[in-house]
Design a protein around this motif. Structure first.
Motif, PDB file in Angstrom:
ATOM      1  N   ARG A  43       0.840  -1.198   0.000  1.00 23.28           N
ATOM      2  CA  ARG A  43       0.000   0.000   0.000  1.00 23.28           C
ATOM      3  C   ARG A  43       0.871   1.242   0.000  1.00 23.28           C
ATOM      4  O   ARG A  43       2.029   1.203   0.381  1.00 23.28           O
ATOM      5  N   CYS A  44       0.251   2.327  -0.473  1.00 26.14           N
ATOM      6  CA  CYS A  44       0.959   3.612  -0.546  1.00 26.14           C
ATOM      7  C   CYS A  44       0.685   4.395   0.736  1.00 26.14           C
ATOM      8  O   CYS A  44      -0.469   4.482   1.164  1.00 26.14           O
ATOM      9  N   VAL A  45       1.736   4.950   1.337  1.00 26.07           N
ATOM     10  CA  VAL A  45       1.530   5.688   2.594  1.00 26.07           C
ATOM     11  C   VAL A  45       0.754   6.984   2.357  1.00 26.07           C
ATOM     12  O   VAL A  45       0.223   7.569   3.298  1.00 26.07           O
ATOM     13  N   HIS A  46       0.645   7.399   1.102  1.00 30.86           N
ATOM     14  CA  HIS A  46      -0.137   8.625   0.818  1.00 30.86           C
ATOM     15  C   HIS A  46      -1.595   8.288   0.499  1.00 30.86           C
ATOM     16  O   HIS A  46      -2.497   8.696   1.201  1.00 30.86           O
ATOM     17  N   CYS A  47      -1.788   7.470  -0.547  1.00 30.41           N
ATOM     18  CA  CYS A  47      -3.211   7.241  -0.893  1.00 30.41           C
ATOM     19  C   CYS A  47      -3.748   5.997  -0.209  1.00 30.41           C
ATOM     20  O   CYS A  47      -4.949   5.753  -0.210  1.00 30.41           O
ATOM     21  N   GLY A  48      -2.872   5.180   0.368  1.00 32.45           N
ATOM     22  CA  GLY A  48      -3.333   4.133   1.275  1.00 32.45           C
ATOM     23  C   GLY A  48      -4.024   2.949   0.636  1.00 32.45           C
ATOM     24  O   GLY A  48      -4.516   2.067   1.322  1.00 32.45           O
ATOM     25  N   LEU A  49      -4.074   2.902  -0.684  1.00 31.37           N
ATOM     26  CA  LEU A  49      -4.837   1.825  -1.310  1.00 31.37           C
ATOM     27  C   LEU A  49      -4.008   0.536  -1.369  1.00 31.37           C
ATOM     28  O   LEU A  49      -2.976   0.510  -2.031  1.00 31.37           O
ATOM     29  N   PRO A  50      -4.466  -0.527  -0.681  1.00 33.51           N
ATOM     30  CA  PRO A  50      -3.742  -1.795  -0.828  1.00 33.51           C
ATOM     31  C   PRO A  50      -3.981  -2.359  -2.228  1.00 33.51           C
ATOM     32  O   PRO A  50      -5.068  -2.187  -2.799  1.00 33.51           O
ATOM     33  N   ARG A  51      -2.948  -2.955  -2.787  1.00 24.24           N
ATOM     34  CA  ARG A  51      -3.106  -3.592  -4.105  1.00 24.24           C
ATOM     35  C   ARG A  51      -2.289  -4.876  -4.144  1.00 24.24           C
ATOM     36  O   ARG A  51      -1.309  -5.021  -3.413  1.00 24.24           O
ATOM     37  N   HIS A  52      -2.737  -5.811  -4.968  1.00 24.11           N
ATOM     38  CA  HIS A  52      -2.009  -7.081  -5.072  1.00 24.11           C
ATOM     39  C   HIS A  52      -0.604  -6.808  -5.620  1.00 24.11           C
ATOM     40  O   HIS A  52      -0.420  -5.963  -6.505  1.00 24.11           O
ATOM     41  N   TRP A  53       0.378  -7.507  -5.038  1.00 24.50           N
ATOM     42  CA  TRP A  53       1.766  -7.297  -5.480  1.00 24.50           C
ATOM     43  C   TRP A  53       2.531  -8.588  -5.247  1.00 24.50           C
ATOM     44  O   TRP A  53       2.611  -9.052  -4.121  1.00 24.50           O
ATOM     45  N   SER A  54       3.047  -9.197  -6.277  1.00 25.99           N
ATOM     46  CA  SER A  54       3.749 -10.476  -6.029  1.00 25.99           C
ATOM     47  C   SER A  54       5.240 -10.373  -6.355  1.00 25.99           C
ATOM     48  O   SER A  54       5.983 -11.317  -6.138  1.00 25.99           O
ATOM     49  N   ASP A  55       5.671  -9.192  -6.873  1.00 27.20           N
ATOM     50  CA  ASP A  55       7.102  -9.059  -7.227  1.00 27.20           C
ATOM     51  C   ASP A  55       7.894  -8.495  -6.048  1.00 27.20           C
ATOM     52  O   ASP A  55       7.349  -8.154  -5.019  1.00 27.20           O
ATOM     53  N   ASP A  56       9.211  -8.347  -6.276  1.00 30.99           N
ATOM     54  CA  ASP A  56      10.022  -7.660  -5.271  1.00 30.99           C
ATOM     55  C   ASP A  56       9.611  -6.199  -5.219  1.00 30.99           C
ATOM     56  O   ASP A  56       9.277  -5.594  -6.244  1.00 30.99           O
ATOM     57  N   LEU A  57       9.626  -5.644  -4.020  1.00 29.61           N
ATOM     58  CA  LEU A  57       9.255  -4.239  -3.831  1.00 29.61           C
ATOM     59  C   LEU A  57      10.516  -3.468  -3.469  1.00 29.61           C
ATOM     60  O   LEU A  57      11.306  -3.920  -2.637  1.00 29.61           O
ATOM     61  N   GLY A  58      10.747  -2.321  -4.127  1.00 29.58           N
ATOM     62  CA  GLY A  58      11.926  -1.518  -3.803  1.00 29.58           C
ATOM     63  C   GLY A  58      11.511  -0.152  -3.281  1.00 29.58           C
ATOM     64  O   GLY A  58      10.356   0.264  -3.439  1.00 29.58           O
ATOM     65  N   THR A  59      12.466   0.548  -2.699  1.00 29.75           N
ATOM     66  CA  THR A  59      12.136   1.851  -2.099  1.00 29.75           C
ATOM     67  C   THR A  59      11.824   2.897  -3.172  1.00 29.75           C
ATOM     68  O   THR A  59      11.180   3.883  -2.905  1.00 29.75           O
ATOM     69  N   ALA A  60      12.258   2.656  -4.409  1.00 25.89           N
ATOM     70  CA  ALA A  60      12.066   3.710  -5.436  1.00 25.89           C
ATOM     71  C   ALA A  60      10.780   3.487  -6.240  1.00 25.89           C
ATOM     72  O   ALA A  60      10.441   4.292  -7.109  1.00 25.89           O
TER      73      ALA A  60
END
Ligand code: BV8
Length: 235
Positions: free
Chosen positions: A121-138
């Protein structure tokens, strides 16, 4: 399972132990997750603020692990899905787990009170979304297009668990509360059995490899691996 009134509801709390025989680590057993990494570093907002890459690496590794084809629901997950099919609309699973094994076994009425590994989820818009890949800070948020605002959709220590009102309402009128595969270390989940006992309405059962921290609060205990105790209990 003993007969229940025709309008009775069942609340089932699950923890990491129900997924152990599917090949996923628990937290506090020997060799568990918290013996390999400090929870303060990877499962708190402070840890994420201090080193987001470390936290992303921790959850990316677990997300990749969950996609391993050898990781699959075990007979305990399937027995709970069968129970829900047998008692439609009257079984609620509240899981502390962030894996998707309950869903893959067919359970539908399910709350992930500590979040989900396969969501971000995004700390701004807060919408959780499905994510199965690696997540990076950028990474950029696909909704608000800001970069660097994505985090795992996980409840860390010090954060409020999800859907607590719905959970409290379910606990307040259930006829049967079953706790499966949890050490009873983490609140508020560890306090659910006391909440149910205070209301005096429900039979309480613990199905765990060994007695948990809160074992004495349960009216009935069956110790052993979940893949055996859960199918036997719901039969
Ligand atoms: C909060 C992140 C405020 C995801 C996790 C009193 C009241 C309220 C809060 C607190 C309190 N005291 C302290 C707190 C704060 C804290 C807390 O509880 N700390 C502990 C350490 C003392 N709680 C919080 O911060 C929570 N938030 O309180 O907000 C609030 C509350 C309510 C309303 C408004 C405001 C947030 C807690 C969530 C933290 N996030 N994880 C992740 O990375 O996975 S917790 C982490 O522990 C996991 O989510 C995990 O699910 C959870 C519990 O662990 P278990 O599932 O029980 O796993 P464990 O390894 O411990 O045990 C496994 C068991 O299985 C064992 O008993 C073993 O014998 C058994 N087993 C093994 N193999 C098998 C088996 N059983 C059957 N078959 C087998 N084969």
């Amino acid at each position: 399972m003993q007969p229940l009134p025709s309008d009775a509801t069942i609340v089932i709390l699950t923890g990491a132990g129900i997924s152990k025989e599917s090949g996923l680590d628990t937290f506090r057993c020997e060799g568990g997750i918290w013996s390999k990494v400090r929870l303060e570093d990877v499962a708190t907002p402070e840890g994420f603020a201090a080193d987001p890459d470390l936290v992303h690496d921790f959850y990316n590794a677990r997300r990749r692990g969950l996609s391993d084809p050898t990781i699959a629901p075990n007979p305990a997950h399937h027995a709970l899905a069968e129970l829900e099919r047998h008692w439609p609309g009257r079984v609620l699973i509240v899981t502390q787990n962030i894996d998707d094994l309950h869903e893959r076994a067919g359970s539908r009425n399910l709350i992930h009170m500590h979040g989900e590994l396969l969501k971000i989820r995004c700390v701004h818009c807060g919408l959780p979304r499905h994510w199965s890949d690696d997540l990076g800070t950028a990474e950029m948020c696909p909704d608000c297009k800001r970069s660097g605002t994505l985090r795992p959709h996980i409840v860390w220590f010090g954060e409020i668990p999800l859907e607590m009102e719905r959970i409290m309402a379910a606990l307040s009128d259930c006829a049967l509360f079953v706790s499966i595969g949890t050490s009873g270390n983490v609140y508020p989940a560890a306090g659910f059995v006391a909440q149910v006992r205070r209301l005096g309405l429900a039979h309480t059962v613990e199905l765990n490899l060994e007695p948990s921290q809160g074992a004495t609060l349960f009216a009935e205990h069956r110790n052993g691996p979940a893949s055996q105790t859960v199918p036997a209990f719901v039969a």
